[in-house]
Design a protein around this motif. Structure first.
Motif, PDB file in Angstrom:
ATOM      1  N   UNK A 197      14.940  -1.414  -5.695  1.00 30.78           N
ATOM      2  CA  UNK A 197      14.499  -0.911  -6.983  1.00 30.78           C
ATOM      3  C   UNK A 197      15.643  -0.246  -7.720  1.00 30.78           C
ATOM      4  N   UNK A 198      15.387   0.194  -8.947  1.00 29.15           N
ATOM      5  CA  UNK A 198      16.470   0.748  -9.760  1.00 29.15           C
ATOM      6  C   UNK A 198      17.035   2.042  -9.183  1.00 29.15           C
ATOM      7  N   UNK A 199      16.246   2.772  -8.417  1.00 24.33           N
ATOM      8  CA  UNK A 199      16.745   4.002  -7.812  1.00 24.33           C
ATOM      9  C   UNK A 199      17.218   3.831  -6.389  1.00 24.33           C
ATOM     10  N   UNK A 200      17.099   2.598  -5.858  1.00 21.78           N
ATOM     11  CA  UNK A 200      17.531   2.268  -4.493  1.00 21.78           C
ATOM     12  C   UNK A 200      16.764   3.053  -3.433  1.00 21.78           C
ATOM     13  N   UNK A 201      15.579   3.592  -3.777  1.00 25.59           N
ATOM     14  CA  UNK A 201      14.806   4.387  -2.814  1.00 25.59           C
ATOM     15  C   UNK A 201      13.408   3.817  -2.580  1.00 25.59           C
ATOM     16  N   UNK A 202      13.208   2.549  -2.938  1.00 25.84           N
ATOM     17  CA  UNK A 202      11.926   1.913  -2.693  1.00 25.84           C
ATOM     18  C   UNK A 202      11.134   1.666  -3.956  1.00 25.84           C
ATOM     19  N   UNK A 203      10.073   0.871  -3.812  1.00 28.09           N
ATOM     20  CA  UNK A 203       9.279   0.468  -4.974  1.00 28.09           C
ATOM     21  C   UNK A 203       7.802   0.395  -4.631  1.00 28.09           C
ATOM     22  N   UNK A 204       6.987   0.358  -5.677  1.00 26.99           N
ATOM     23  CA  UNK A 204       5.618  -0.145  -5.630  1.00 26.99           C
ATOM     24  C   UNK A 204       5.636  -1.470  -6.385  1.00 26.99           C
ATOM     25  N   UNK A 205       5.206  -2.530  -5.733  1.00 30.63           N
ATOM     26  CA  UNK A 205       5.308  -3.862  -6.326  1.00 30.63           C
ATOM     27  C   UNK A 205       3.999  -4.613  -6.157  1.00 30.63           C
ATOM     28  N   UNK A 206       3.910  -5.754  -6.848  1.00 34.52           N
ATOM     29  CA  UNK A 206       2.697  -6.564  -6.848  1.00 34.52           C
ATOM     30  C   UNK A 206       3.073  -8.030  -6.802  1.00 34.52           C
ATOM     31  N   UNK A 207       2.273  -8.826  -6.068  1.00 32.59           N
ATOM     32  CA  UNK A 207       2.473 -10.264  -6.029  1.00 32.59           C
ATOM     33  C   UNK A 207       1.215 -10.976  -6.485  1.00 32.59           C
ATOM     34  N   UNK A 208       1.377 -11.997  -7.310  1.00 29.74           N
ATOM     35  CA  UNK A 208       0.284 -12.900  -7.642  1.00 29.74           C
ATOM     36  C   UNK A 208       0.129 -13.865  -6.472  1.00 29.74           C
ATOM     37  N   UNK A 209      -0.997 -13.832  -5.787  1.00 29.44           N
ATOM     38  CA  UNK A 209      -1.164 -14.611  -4.567  1.00 29.44           C
ATOM     39  C   UNK A 209      -1.239 -16.104  -4.833  1.00 29.44           C
ATOM     40  N   UNK A 210      -1.461 -16.499  -6.078  1.00 34.48           N
ATOM     41  CA  UNK A 210      -1.510 -17.926  -6.420  1.00 34.48           C
ATOM     42  C   UNK A 210      -0.146 -18.455  -6.802  1.00 34.48           C
ATOM     43  N   UNK A 211       0.538 -17.754  -7.695  1.00 33.51           N
ATOM     44  CA  UNK A 211       1.825 -18.249  -8.193  1.00 33.51           C
ATOM     45  C   UNK A 211       3.006 -17.761  -7.360  1.00 33.51           C
ATOM     46  N   UNK A 212       2.828 -16.682  -6.636  1.00 37.52           N
ATOM     47  CA  UNK A 212       3.938 -16.107  -5.872  1.00 37.52           C
ATOM     48  C   UNK A 212       4.848 -15.225  -6.695  1.00 37.52           C
ATOM     49  N   UNK A 213       4.499 -14.974  -7.969  1.00 38.00           N
ATOM     50  CA  UNK A 213       5.334 -14.130  -8.823  1.00 38.00           C
ATOM     51  C   UNK A 213       5.219 -12.672  -8.395  1.00 38.00           C
ATOM     52  N   UNK A 214       6.375 -11.996  -8.234  1.00 33.27           N
ATOM     53  CA  UNK A 214       6.415 -10.608  -7.809  1.00 33.27           C
ATOM     54  C   UNK A 214       6.859  -9.734  -8.977  1.00 33.27           C
ATOM     55  N   UNK A 215       6.171  -8.606  -9.161  1.00 33.97           N
ATOM     56  CA  UNK A 215       6.503  -7.673 -10.237  1.00 33.97           C
ATOM     57  C   UNK A 215       6.773  -6.290  -9.645  1.00 33.97           C
ATOM     58  N   UNK A 216       7.809  -5.649 -10.155  1.00 33.14           N
ATOM     59  CA  UNK A 216       8.102  -4.262  -9.804  1.00 33.14           C
ATOM     60  C   UNK A 216       7.255  -3.373 -10.707  1.00 33.14           C
ATOM     61  N   UNK A 217       6.351  -2.576 -10.122  1.00 35.00           N
ATOM     62  CA  UNK A 217       5.496  -1.689 -10.885  1.00 35.00           C
ATOM     63  C   UNK A 217       6.073  -0.297 -11.025  1.00 35.00           C
ATOM     64  N   UNK A 218       6.890   0.118 -10.035  1.00 35.04           N
ATOM     65  CA  UNK A 218       7.493   1.439 -10.075  1.00 35.04           C
ATOM     66  C   UNK A 218       8.652   1.490  -9.106  1.00 35.04           C
ATOM     67  N   UNK A 219       9.768   2.069  -9.544  1.00 32.15           N
ATOM     68  CA  UNK A 219      10.922   2.298  -8.681  1.00 32.15           C
ATOM     69  C   UNK A 219      11.056   3.792  -8.415  1.00 32.15           C
ATOM     70  N   UNK A 220      11.141   4.157  -7.138  1.00 27.82           N
ATOM     71  CA  UNK A 220      11.352   5.563  -6.809  1.00 27.82           C
ATOM     72  C   UNK A 220      12.777   5.945  -7.193  1.00 27.82           C
ATOM     73  N   UNK A 221      12.948   7.111  -7.797  1.00 29.45           N
ATOM     74  CA  UNK A 221      14.251   7.477  -8.368  1.00 29.45           C
ATOM     75  C   UNK A 221      15.289   7.817  -7.312  1.00 29.45           C
TER      76      UNK A 221
END
Length: 504
Positions: free
Chosen positions: A116-140
């Protein structure tokens, strides 16, 4: 065998003693990893947490593998028996996931321990059909990091929010509780772990019992241990991630979060773990019945873990089983179960250990709640074509899966198996399953005009229905190889007893 006996006009169960049958533990897949002509990785390996089932797929994260080596979101197809890499993680979406996937509809939510942008982990989401992954939050980044860092577990849903913990960051650098709002996408801190009072360094999320949410922490409480106690409990290829700067860290706690009518939380310590066998817990507790909570601990090198029961009504706790360093005992019962969670099935708790067993690579075992005894089901055997794997570094709990009218317990195994990278002797991991005993047969009897309808749940098909004039008499078959769970009987002219038998 599963038996149920009935007599026309009344229904009752007859308890019968049968010799215990060994439960089959089998490998169903080896994890693989290759590189293409561009040097990009294909396949995920080193899974660190449990499966999440969605339809015919068991979804899981791997902490390594994928296109750039930062881990994957993968699935095991229960129909084709194939392992499929669905998404490759990168520095933007987060890397090194250690937790499970929380499935909501067609989306899977997960945390990563770094990236993630802070290099300390993320909360992310995957679309189980398309496989697209989105970053929802980056820990600072570390500087001014009050919201937390390094989340290692999955989520607990409370209303329209997903709650989890971080193992570092916050005002004391011992971790935090955070929540992600599914409606507005905002991540906020709920509280910071302080160490002595509500614990520190949690590795998992929450167990809900009514309006209370229970959690464990690796450190904290007033019974101090030192960081030397946990040096040996990190992954084989990483350095110690303790953030306590060699200060006394405590043996960990069992804590409780209570929400009021306005969803405002209060945190309390309900069990202060002492040193020795009972210290250091990195697993999610489970509820058995309405009053008992069970969890495992890691312990220390000379006192390698325990299985703890906490009774909610009295507040009392009991060490119901300890894992010893003595070679025969460690071989028979394993040692260091504490990062791995428990799974309950018919009053028995199934679990893995990181060490012990015949090869000191861990075991799969079960604890009988009534007799307080542990039975080893299988030894992990490391790398090899027929090997079940190697549990070293695992955080895994079992997932109960129903397939073709039978129940199994599935585990991703962190290391070992048939595949290994060049220069890596520890293996890429496996998927194994335990064949579970059939649920007890539960019968319903319904008169239908001059007929009698027997219907039942539980047991494994095919079933055999037998009859006798008296319980002490001889039994004869009414019908065999019944694959459904009902039978209509006609021309009943006198009292008779019936017995239903399922398969092992």
């Amino acid at each position: 065998m599963n038996w149920l006996n009935i007599v026309i006009g009344s229904v009752f169960c007859l308890a019968s003693a049968f010799a215990a049958k060994a439960q089959l533990v089998e490998k169903v897949a080896d994890l693989t990893f290759t590189t293409n002509t561009f040097g990009e990785g294909i396949g995920g390996y080193v899974p660190l947490d449990r499966f999440s089932q969605s339809g015919s797929n068991l979804w899981f994260t791997t902490s390594k593998g994928g296109r750039v080596g930062f881990g994957t979101i993968s699935r095991f197809d229960l129909v084709t028996r194939e392992v499929v890499e669905v998404a490759s993680l990168d520095d933007e979406t987060g890397k090194d996931p250690e937790g499970s996937i929380f499935v909501i509809g067609n989306e899977g939510y997960f945390t990563t321990s770094s990236g993630g942008t802070g290099a300390r982990g993320t909360i992310s989401k995957i679309d189980l059909t398309t496989g697209a992954v989105s970053n929802l939050f980056s820990f600072p980044p570390a500087a001014g990091n009050l919201i937390g860092a390094t989340p290692r577990g999955g989520f607990t849903r409370i209303g329209d929010e997903l709650w989890t913990t971080t193992s570092s960051g916050g005002t004391s650098n011992r971790g935090t509780v955070v929540k992600f709002n599914l409606t507005n996408g905002v991540t906020s801190m709920v509280t910071t772990f302080d160490g002595p009072t509500i614990g520190g360094q949690p590795y998992e999320n929450f167990l809900q019992i009514g309006n209370d949410y229970y959690y464990t922490t690796l450190s904290g409480g007033s019974n101090f241990a030192t960081t030397a106690n946990i040096v040996d409990y990190t992954l084989p290829d990483e350095t110690l991630r303790s953030t306590t700067n060699n200060l006394p860290i405590g043996g960990g706690i069992l804590g409780r979060m209570t929400l009021d009518e306005s969803q405002n939380p209060t945190f309390n310590q309900v069990l202060n773990l002492r040193g020795g066998f009972e210290q250091l817990c990195g697993s999610l507790p489970i509820a058995v019945g309405t009053n008992s909570i069970y969890f495992t601990t890691i312990g220390a090198a000379a006192t390698p873990g325990a299985l703890i029961r906490y009774d909610i009504d009295t507040g009392f706790w009991t060490n119901v089983f300890v894992f010893a360093t003595n070679a025969p005992l460690a071989s028979a019962y394993g040692r260091q179960p504490g990062y791995n969670g428990l799974t309950e099935w018919q009053n028995e708790l199934y679990f893995m250990t990181r060490q012990g067993g015949a090869n000191n690579m861990g075991i799969i075992a079960k604890f009988n709640i009534v007799s307080n005894t542990v039975v080893k089901l299988a030894d992990f055997t490391g790398v090899g074509t027929n090997s079940l794997g190697n549990a070293s570094g695992s955080f895994n709990s079992g997932t109960i899966v129903e397939e073709q009218d039978r129940f199994y317990l599935y585990y991703p195994v962190t290391r070992g198996g048939a595949k290994a990278q060049t220069g890596d002797s520890t293996g890429l991991g496996t998927i194994v399953r335990v064949v579970l005993p059939a649920p007890p047969i539960q019968l319903r009897v319904q008169p239908e005009q001059e007929n009698l309808r027997l219907s039942w749940s539980g047991g494994y098909a095919p079933f055999t229905v037998e009859t006798a004039d008296a319980l002490s008499g001889s039994w004869s078959n009414v019908v065999s190889n019944v694959t459904n769970r009902f039978l209509v009987l006609s021309n009943l002219t006198q009292q008779a007893f019936f017995r239903i038998k399922g398969q092992d």
